[in-house]
Design a protein around this motif. Structure first.
Motif, mmCIF file in Angstrom:
data_model
loop_
_atom_site.group_PDB
_atom_site.id
_atom_site.type_symbol
_atom_site.label_atom_id
_atom_site.label_comp_id
_atom_site.label_asym_id
_atom_site.label_seq_id
_atom_site.Cartn_x
_atom_site.Cartn_y
_atom_site.Cartn_z
ATOM 1 N N ASN A 192 0.695 -0.979 0.028
ATOM 2 C CA ASN A 192 0.052 0.154 -0.058
ATOM 3 C C ASN A 192 0.870 1.107 0.002
ATOM 4 O OD1 ASN A 192 0.644 0.641 3.117
ATOM 5 N ND2 ASN A 192 -0.282 -1.155 3.238
ATOM 6 N N GLU B 112 0.624 3.583 2.264
ATOM 7 C CA GLU B 112 0.892 4.213 3.563
ATOM 8 C C GLU B 112 1.569 3.211 4.294
ATOM 9 O OE1 GLU B 112 -2.948 4.816 5.000
ATOM 10 O OE2 GLU B 112 -3.450 6.323 3.675
ATOM 11 N N LEU C 6 3.127 1.176 7.800
ATOM 12 C CA LEU C 6 2.690 0.876 8.947
ATOM 13 C C LEU C 6 3.662 1.279 9.826
ATOM 14 C CD1 LEU C 6 1.149 -2.480 8.272
ATOM 15 C CD2 LEU C 6 -0.221 -0.410 8.389
ATOM 16 N N ILE D 146 -3.328 -8.668 10.256
ATOM 17 C CA ILE D 146 -3.013 -7.191 9.941
ATOM 18 C C ILE D 146 -3.354 -6.301 9.130
ATOM 19 C CG2 ILE D 146 -0.856 -5.726 9.785
ATOM 20 C CD1 ILE D 146 0.752 -7.918 11.133
ATOM 21 N N GLU D 147 -3.720 -6.895 7.783
ATOM 22 C CA GLU D 147 -4.462 -6.405 6.533
ATOM 23 C C GLU D 147 -5.822 -5.815 7.098
ATOM 24 O OE1 GLU D 147 -4.714 -5.022 2.606
ATOM 25 O OE2 GLU D 147 -2.945 -5.349 3.558
ATOM 26 N N TYR E 222 -7.165 -5.151 9.872
ATOM 27 C CA TYR E 222 -7.015 -3.952 10.699
ATOM 28 C C TYR E 222 -6.608 -2.806 10.120
ATOM 29 C CZ TYR E 222 -7.857 -6.954 14.900
ATOM 30 O OH TYR E 222 -8.491 -7.669 16.003
ATOM 31 N N LYS E 223 -5.640 -2.843 9.463
ATOM 32 C CA LYS E 223 -5.285 -1.917 8.599
ATOM 33 C C LYS E 223 -6.355 -1.122 7.668
ATOM 34 C CE LYS E 223 -3.267 -2.242 4.654
ATOM 35 N NZ LYS E 223 -4.263 -1.060 3.782
ATOM 36 N N ASN E 224 -7.133 -2.045 7.085
ATOM 37 C CA ASN E 224 -8.309 -1.630 6.183
ATOM 38 C C ASN E 224 -9.317 -0.948 7.096
ATOM 39 O OD1 ASN E 224 -6.959 -2.680 3.936
ATOM 40 N ND2 ASN E 224 -8.397 -4.389 4.030
ATOM 41 N N ASP F 271 -2.978 2.157 11.512
ATOM 42 C CA ASP F 271 -1.677 2.350 11.006
ATOM 43 C C ASP F 271 -0.510 2.034 11.755
ATOM 44 O OD1 ASP F 271 -1.317 4.844 12.506
ATOM 45 O OD2 ASP F 271 -1.810 5.928 10.794
ATOM 46 N N THR F 272 -0.912 1.764 13.131
ATOM 47 C CA THR F 272 0.371 1.368 14.063
ATOM 48 C C THR F 272 -0.120 0.267 14.907
ATOM 49 O OG1 THR F 272 0.819 3.969 14.351
ATOM 50 C CG2 THR F 272 1.400 2.513 16.119
#
Length: 358
Positions: free
Chosen positions: A5, A7, A9, A322-323, A325-327, A331-332
């Protein structure tokens, strides 16, 4: 599978300043707290490439400020997310300490504001405010603290603080001061976080619950004319195969008996924290059905206060979670594992190189 992506992490590790262990709820394989071991974990996190480390606070922990001061000269790039407790120190003293540590670390300081906690623990520190008053204190504290760190001279009287010509002689390296991380699941906590936080943190609840919380914080921040970014605190158990990862999860609680769980839960419920109540509701003190969402395991919370869930699986599976939650807007990620030294390397070898990290 690799996360691709635009952005980056931020992935942090955890410093176990209350001691480390190989098995939860047991002295078998336990490691005492000493600065030599904490330095090993910090240097490993620095060498591996973690964004930073979280240093917790509480009566069972070594002091977060002192530990960060001791470890900053032993690391190069690693950031230190230091837990601070409004109400235990004045906002102006805290601002001076923050500016000093930011200078000592050459701008590698982050601040984690911790408002909740056990009323019994707070009483031991002479801090007797109830839940609502603690968040009112935090609101007033952060207003003064942030303005002082921005270089302003502050004269302000509020119900809990009265300062005259408060200012810094020596400014922080980071303009305006370090980023403020903050967590709180109650209405009062979300209101304060939306007003002051740069990074809102949540514990590792199932994605649907995290999405709901993020929506509430975003809506409240918009009312304040602000935007907030988001982070999550999780444990992780990653192995070469998912079968091995689940075996490791079961092994982590192999010495837990019902009485140990009962005593731990009695201690954990001695709190007015809404976030802690939400954590406990994921398992209700029972070892039955601990996989509360795909590859999200609540076994850690049987005996541990605070973050009580772990991502479990092989590297592909953990990256997939993780992906997810990122979606949602995370970001952390602040991870930990038992023992922290070995697991920092394991996650760093199996997962971290495949993430698009800062």
């Amino acid at each position: 599978m690799t996360i691709h992506n635009t952005e980056n992490l931020n992935v942090l590790w955890f410093l176990p300043t209350y001691g480390d262990s190989r098995y939860l709820g047991s002295d078998v394989g336990s490691r005492p707290v000493d600065i030599s071991y904490l330095a090993q974990v910090a240097r490993a996190a620095d060498d591996i490439g973690y964004y930073g480390v979280l240093i917790p606070t509480g009566v069972t922990c070594e002091d977060s400020w002192v530990v960060a001061s001791a470890l900053a000269p032993q690391t190069r790039r690693l950031r230190f997310l230091v837990a601070a407790r409004p109400g235990l120190m004045s906002p102006t003293l805290s601002a001076r300490m923050t500016a000093t540590l930011d200078r000592v670390s050459n701008g590698r300081l982050l601040i984690n504001i911790v408002t909740g906690g056990s009323p019994k623990e707070n009483a031991g520190d002479g801090f007797l405010a109830d839940h609502a008053e603690r968040y009112a204190i935090t609101d007033e504290f952060l207003s003064i603290y942030r303005d002082v760190l921005r270089g302003e001279t502050v004269t302000r009287k509020s119900p809990h603080f009265d300062v005259t010509d408060a200012h810094l002689q020596f400014p922080p390296v980071q303009k305006g001061g370090p980023a403020i991380y903050f967590g709180g699941s109650s209405d009062a906590g979300i209101a304060v976080g939306a007003r002051h936080a740069d990074k809102y943190l949540t514990w590792g609840e199932p994605p649907a619950l995290v999405a709901e919380k993020i929506a509430r914080v975003r809506a409240q921040a918009e009312k304040e004319g602000r935007s907030v970014t988001f982070g999550i605190r999780l444990h992780v158990i990653v192995r070469e195969t998912t079968v091995k990862a689940w075996d490791a999860a079961e092994d982590l609680i192999r010495y837990l008996d019902d009485e140990t769980i009962r005593r731990a839960q009695a201690s954990i419920t001695d709190t007015d924290s809404v976030g802690q109540a939400r954590m406990r509701a994921l398992h209700n003190g029972s070892r039955n059905a601990l996989e509360i969402s795909p590859n999200l395991w609540a076994g850690v919370g049987l005996v541990r206060r605070g973050a009580g869930t772990a991502l479990v699986g092989d590297a592909d599976t953990v990256i997939k979670r993780i992906e997810e939650y990122k979606n949602l807007g995370i970001d952390t990620f602040i991870f930990s594992g038992y023992p922290h030294l070995e697991e920092a390397y394991r996650f760093g070898e199996l997962v971290l190189p495949r993430l698009n990290i800062s």
